[in-house]
Design a protein around this motif. Sequence first.
Motif, mmCIF file in Angstrom:
data_model
loop_
_atom_site.group_PDB
_atom_site.id
_atom_site.type_symbol
_atom_site.label_atom_id
_atom_site.label_comp_id
_atom_site.label_asym_id
_atom_site.label_seq_id
_atom_site.Cartn_x
_atom_site.Cartn_y
_atom_site.Cartn_z
ATOM 1 N N UNK A 97 48.070 44.210 43.199
ATOM 2 C CA UNK A 97 47.559 43.123 42.354
ATOM 3 C C UNK A 97 48.468 42.834 41.163
ATOM 4 N N UNK A 98 49.446 43.702 40.900
ATOM 5 C CA UNK A 98 50.321 43.483 39.752
ATOM 6 C C UNK A 98 51.486 42.565 40.066
ATOM 7 N N UNK A 99 51.693 42.215 41.328
ATOM 8 C CA UNK A 99 52.831 41.358 41.659
ATOM 9 C C UNK A 99 52.432 40.105 42.431
ATOM 10 N N UNK A 100 51.154 39.879 42.609
ATOM 11 C CA UNK A 100 50.701 38.708 43.343
ATOM 12 C C UNK A 100 50.705 37.458 42.488
ATOM 13 N N UNK A 101 50.367 36.330 43.085
ATOM 14 C CA UNK A 101 50.347 35.072 42.335
ATOM 15 C C UNK A 101 49.424 35.102 41.110
ATOM 16 N N UNK A 102 48.275 35.765 41.220
ATOM 17 C CA UNK A 102 47.359 35.814 40.078
ATOM 18 C C UNK A 102 48.005 36.556 38.906
ATOM 19 N N UNK A 103 48.699 37.649 39.205
ATOM 20 C CA UNK A 103 49.382 38.402 38.153
ATOM 21 C C UNK A 103 50.526 37.578 37.554
ATOM 22 N N UNK A 104 51.229 36.850 38.407
ATOM 23 C CA UNK A 104 52.311 36.004 37.910
ATOM 24 C C UNK A 104 51.768 34.899 37.008
ATOM 25 N N UNK A 105 50.637 34.314 37.389
ATOM 26 C CA UNK A 105 50.027 33.292 36.535
ATOM 27 C C UNK A 105 49.586 33.901 35.205
ATOM 28 N N UNK A 106 49.108 35.132 35.245
ATOM 29 C CA UNK A 106 48.730 35.821 34.006
ATOM 30 C C UNK A 106 49.923 36.046 33.095
ATOM 31 N N UNK A 107 51.033 36.490 33.678
ATOM 32 C CA UNK A 107 52.256 36.685 32.886
ATOM 33 C C UNK A 107 52.755 35.366 32.334
ATOM 34 N N UNK A 108 52.733 34.334 33.165
ATOM 35 C CA UNK A 108 53.194 33.018 32.726
ATOM 36 C C UNK A 108 52.315 32.485 31.598
ATOM 37 N N UNK A 109 51.024 32.700 31.695
ATOM 38 C CA UNK A 109 50.094 32.258 30.647
ATOM 39 C C UNK A 109 50.413 32.952 29.329
ATOM 40 N N UNK A 110 50.641 34.259 29.387
ATOM 41 C CA UNK A 110 50.972 35.012 28.173
ATOM 42 C C UNK A 110 52.300 34.546 27.569
ATOM 43 N N UNK A 111 53.299 34.332 28.409
ATOM 44 C CA UNK A 111 54.599 33.864 27.916
ATOM 45 C C UNK A 111 54.494 32.468 27.318
ATOM 46 N N UNK A 112 53.721 31.603 27.945
ATOM 47 C CA UNK A 112 53.532 30.251 27.406
ATOM 48 C C UNK A 112 52.826 30.325 26.055
#
Length: 152
Positions: A97-112
Amino acid sequence: MYEPIRTKSVHSTMAGAPSDFPHRSREEELDIQLAGHLAALLAVTDELRATAPSADLDTAAERLAVQVARLRGGRKPARSTSPDRTPDRTPDRTLDRTSGPAALHGRAHALAGRALVVAASRADTAAAILAAERMDAHAAAQAEAQELTGVG
């Protein structure tokens, strides 16, 4: 009671004294920081494009690249060399779950979000609007993923 300082300070405190190292202004530091956050967001966006291609992500990636280049004085950001590759379908990867699309969207949200804070501090309207739009898009994608999986 205290021993006097016997050596000269390594920090120059005299006004007008020449320094041996370059100094950057607050604006330059904020530009560097904002470019870094946007470049990291671009990297995650490229990773998302590789796993789930979409026109929205393509447009966002191009807009992010333009902003990063603007902040870096015209130097283009490093980009993923293969945005068209198919995602890995190994069992370990699908269960992680740390490398799937949901995790990527979470990282992208934090970076944004980080980019938005710096852009607001810098009073960079274009970057702030782009960061806010990306936050909204990634929050919506996370919510959609949670609805589909029933987790939440």
